[in-house]
Design an enzyme around this catalytic site. Structure first.
Site, PDB file in Angstrom:
ATOM      1  N   ARG A  62       0.797  -1.227   0.000  1.00  0.00           N
ATOM      2  CA  ARG A  62       0.000   0.000   0.000  1.00  0.00           C
ATOM      3  C   ARG A  62       0.828   1.273   0.000  1.00  0.00           C
ATOM      4  O   ARG A  62       0.610   2.167  -0.810  1.00  0.00           O
ATOM      5  CB  ARG A  62      -0.916   0.068   1.231  1.00  0.00           C
ATOM      6  CG  ARG A  62      -2.293  -0.435   1.020  1.00  0.00           C
ATOM      7  CD  ARG A  62      -2.807  -0.979   2.324  1.00  0.00           C
ATOM      8  NE  ARG A  62      -1.897  -1.983   2.822  1.00  0.00           N
ATOM      9  CZ  ARG A  62      -1.942  -3.253   2.459  1.00  0.00           C
ATOM     10  NH1 ARG A  62      -2.863  -3.669   1.656  1.00  0.00           N
ATOM     11  NH2 ARG A  62      -1.067  -4.135   2.923  1.00  0.00           N
ATOM     12  N   THR A  63       1.750   1.375   0.942  1.00  0.00           N
ATOM     13  CA  THR A  63       2.462   2.640   1.088  1.00  0.00           C
ATOM     14  C   THR A  63       3.237   2.955  -0.194  1.00  0.00           C
ATOM     15  O   THR A  63       3.188   4.070  -0.704  1.00  0.00           O
ATOM     16  CB  THR A  63       3.404   2.601   2.306  1.00  0.00           C
ATOM     17  OG1 THR A  63       2.629   2.217   3.442  1.00  0.00           O
ATOM     18  CG2 THR A  63       4.031   3.944   2.568  1.00  0.00           C
ATOM     19  N   LYS A  92      26.432  -4.405  -1.623  1.00  0.00           N
ATOM     20  CA  LYS A  92      27.889  -4.290  -1.797  1.00  0.00           C
ATOM     21  C   LYS A  92      28.540  -3.519  -0.648  1.00  0.00           C
ATOM     22  O   LYS A  92      29.745  -3.313  -0.640  1.00  0.00           O
ATOM     23  CB  LYS A  92      28.190  -3.555  -3.102  1.00  0.00           C
ATOM     24  CG  LYS A  92      27.614  -4.213  -4.336  1.00  0.00           C
ATOM     25  CD  LYS A  92      28.011  -3.402  -5.567  1.00  0.00           C
ATOM     26  CE  LYS A  92      27.284  -3.873  -6.805  1.00  0.00           C
ATOM     27  NZ  LYS A  92      27.486  -2.944  -7.926  1.00  0.00           N
ATOM     28  N   ARG A 113      11.608   3.917   3.039  1.00  0.00           N
ATOM     29  CA  ARG A 113      11.254   2.969   4.112  1.00  0.00           C
ATOM     30  C   ARG A 113      12.491   2.130   4.399  1.00  0.00           C
ATOM     31  O   ARG A 113      13.143   1.647   3.478  1.00  0.00           O
ATOM     32  CB  ARG A 113      10.093   2.080   3.671  1.00  0.00           C
ATOM     33  CG  ARG A 113       9.853   0.925   4.625  1.00  0.00           C
ATOM     34  CD  ARG A 113       8.597   0.149   4.302  1.00  0.00           C
ATOM     35  NE  ARG A 113       7.406   0.889   4.690  1.00  0.00           N
ATOM     36  CZ  ARG A 113       6.186   0.358   4.709  1.00  0.00           C
ATOM     37  NH1 ARG A 113       5.999  -0.902   4.371  1.00  0.00           N
ATOM     38  NH2 ARG A 113       5.144   1.083   5.086  1.00  0.00           N
ATOM     39  N   HIS A 142       5.660   6.001  11.404  1.00  0.00           N
ATOM     40  CA  HIS A 142       5.087   5.935  10.054  1.00  0.00           C
ATOM     41  C   HIS A 142       4.146   7.136   9.921  1.00  0.00           C
ATOM     42  O   HIS A 142       2.926   6.988   9.945  1.00  0.00           O
ATOM     43  CB  HIS A 142       4.339   4.601   9.894  1.00  0.00           C
ATOM     44  CG  HIS A 142       3.974   4.241   8.496  1.00  0.00           C
ATOM     45  ND1 HIS A 142       4.011   5.140   7.448  1.00  0.00           N
ATOM     46  CD2 HIS A 142       3.547   3.057   7.960  1.00  0.00           C
ATOM     47  CE1 HIS A 142       3.626   4.510   6.333  1.00  0.00           C
ATOM     48  NE2 HIS A 142       3.342   3.255   6.634  1.00  0.00           N
TER      49      HIS A 142
HETATM   50  C1  NCD Z   1       1.990  -0.777   8.172  1.00  0.00           C
HETATM   51  C2  NCD Z   1       3.498  -0.626   8.260  1.00  0.00           C
HETATM   52  O1  NCD Z   1       4.209  -0.902   7.278  1.00  0.00           O
HETATM   53  O2  NCD Z   1       3.919  -0.188   9.315  1.00  0.00           O
HETATM   54  N1  NCD Z   1       1.548  -0.991   6.878  1.00  0.00           N
HETATM   55  C3  NCD Z   1       1.294   0.110   6.128  1.00  0.00           C
HETATM   56  O3  NCD Z   1       2.181   0.840   5.774  1.00  0.00           O
HETATM   57  N2  NCD Z   1       0.014   0.395   5.868  1.00  0.00           N
HETATM   58  C4  NCD Z   1       1.439  -1.739   9.132  1.00  0.00           C
HETATM   59  C5  NCD Z   1       1.973  -3.140   9.154  1.00  0.00           C
HETATM   60  O4  NCD Z   1       2.865  -3.520   8.388  1.00  0.00           O
HETATM   61  O5  NCD Z   1       1.473  -3.887   9.985  1.00  0.00           O
END
Ligand code: NCD
Length: 318
Positions: A62-63, A92, A113, A142
């Site tokens: 999703r993100t 590397k 991320r 997040h």
């Molecule tokens: C979340 C995350 O990556 O922290 N997912 C997301 O980005 N919607 C929640 C999760 O992974 O449980």
């Protein structure tokens, strides 16, 4: 970290600590405008000429796609890199700082991320001039997820002050709930019930900081203790990837499951049901058809609009 103070232009977005109430309200006002305008389809060139790099060192559906769609739907382009732990020069031995500095040459903004807590702060300090957005730093924060969640709650109730909610599941490793608590602590007279197994309680420093800002927090360990007058329930997944062993994970996984029966017993006609996704058994599929279940609809849609707004504000196009 530099405070936003209702001005996102050129700034990194790493932690909810950067946002005060006025900044959150400013963002939501812009997001409301953008959501309406976008639905009329009149602003699809807002990010024309801009390049956003998406550098993901941890899995994401999703993100990643929400950021990617947000940029493209506004006429910008993306440079996309997933599974960087396996496929990038990190393998590397390249440092995070070098990776950031290289991608700065191609990017007006970098969304990242990474599995380590604090890595986004480190990366932002290494950046010469390109703003970074935190899309999740390990069990840290997040921020964009928390902001879209807060926006969704505000949209449902027309306010945030005075609301009561429940955060359930893995409150220790869940980064969305860490950012969410920090976000809620800007509003008045809010009460949050925290339901988790003992082993997965919200970190004390986050609890303390929020309480000092006036947020009322009540830790519970049993579904029986959920009061019936809550406005929202926010369920989360136990974060398997943060455990030392599979055995440890198995002991605490799916201790709390959102079922139609629990809704029947503990929710009221106004209660909304939320989850950042992915879910792995902690919300039964039968709940999906409940009109108050927002995790597959409003939260996802608002994720797109909130990310469109954040990127446009940072890039000074809104
Ligand atoms: C979340 C995350 O990556 O922290 N997912 C997301 O980005 N919607 C929640 C999760 O992974 O449980």
């Amino acid at each position: 970290m530099i405070k936003i103070e209702s001005n996102f232009s050129g700034k990194h977005l790493i932690s909810l600590d950067q946002l005060d109430r006025a900044s959150i309200e400013f963002l939501f006002e812009k997001a409301n405008w953008l959501k309406k305008e976008y639905q009329k389809s009149s602003i699809s060139k807002l990010l024309e000429g801009k390049t956003v790099s998406l550098l993901f060192f941890e899995p994401s559906s999703r993100t990643f796609s929400s950021f990617s769609a947000a940029v493209k739907k506004l006429g910008g382009v993306t440079v996309e890199f997933q599974n960087m732990m396996e496929t990038s020069s990190t393998v590397k031995g390249e440092t995070l700082a070098d990776t950031v500095n290289v991608f700065e040459n191609y990017s007006d903004l970098i969304v990242m991320r990474h599995p380590e807590v604090g890595s986004l702060k480190t990366a932002s300090q290494a950046s010469y001039s390109t703003p970074l957005v935190n899309a999740g730093d390990g069990a840290g924060e997040h921020p964009t997820q928390a902001l879209l969640d807060l926006f969704t709650i505000q949209e449902q109730f027309g306010k945030l002050d005075g609301l009561k909610g429940l955060l359930a599941g893995d409150l220790l490793f869940g980064r969305t709930v860490h950012s969410l608590i920090k976000a809620f602590s800007n509003f008045d007279n809010m009460t949050l019930y925290l339901l988790s197994p003992k082993e997965l309680r919200m970190p004390q420093e986050i609890i303390q900081e929020a309480q000092e800002k006036g947020l009322k927090l009540i830790e519970i360990e049993d579904e029986k203790d959920i009061p019936t007058d809550l406005h929202f329930w926010y369920w989360t997944r136990v974060q398997k990837e943060r455990f030392e062993s599979n055995e440890e994970y198995e002991k605490v996984k799916n201790k709390f499951i959102l079922t139609p029966k629990l809704i029947e017993e503990k929710a009221n006609s106004e209660t909304i049901f939320m989850h950042p996704l992915p879910r792995v058994g902690e919300i039964l599929p039968e709940v999906d058809k409940n009109p108050k279940a927002l995790y597959l609809k409003d939260q996802i849609k608002n994720g797109l609009y909130i990310r469109m707004t954040i990127i446009s504000l940072i890039l000074n196009r809104l």
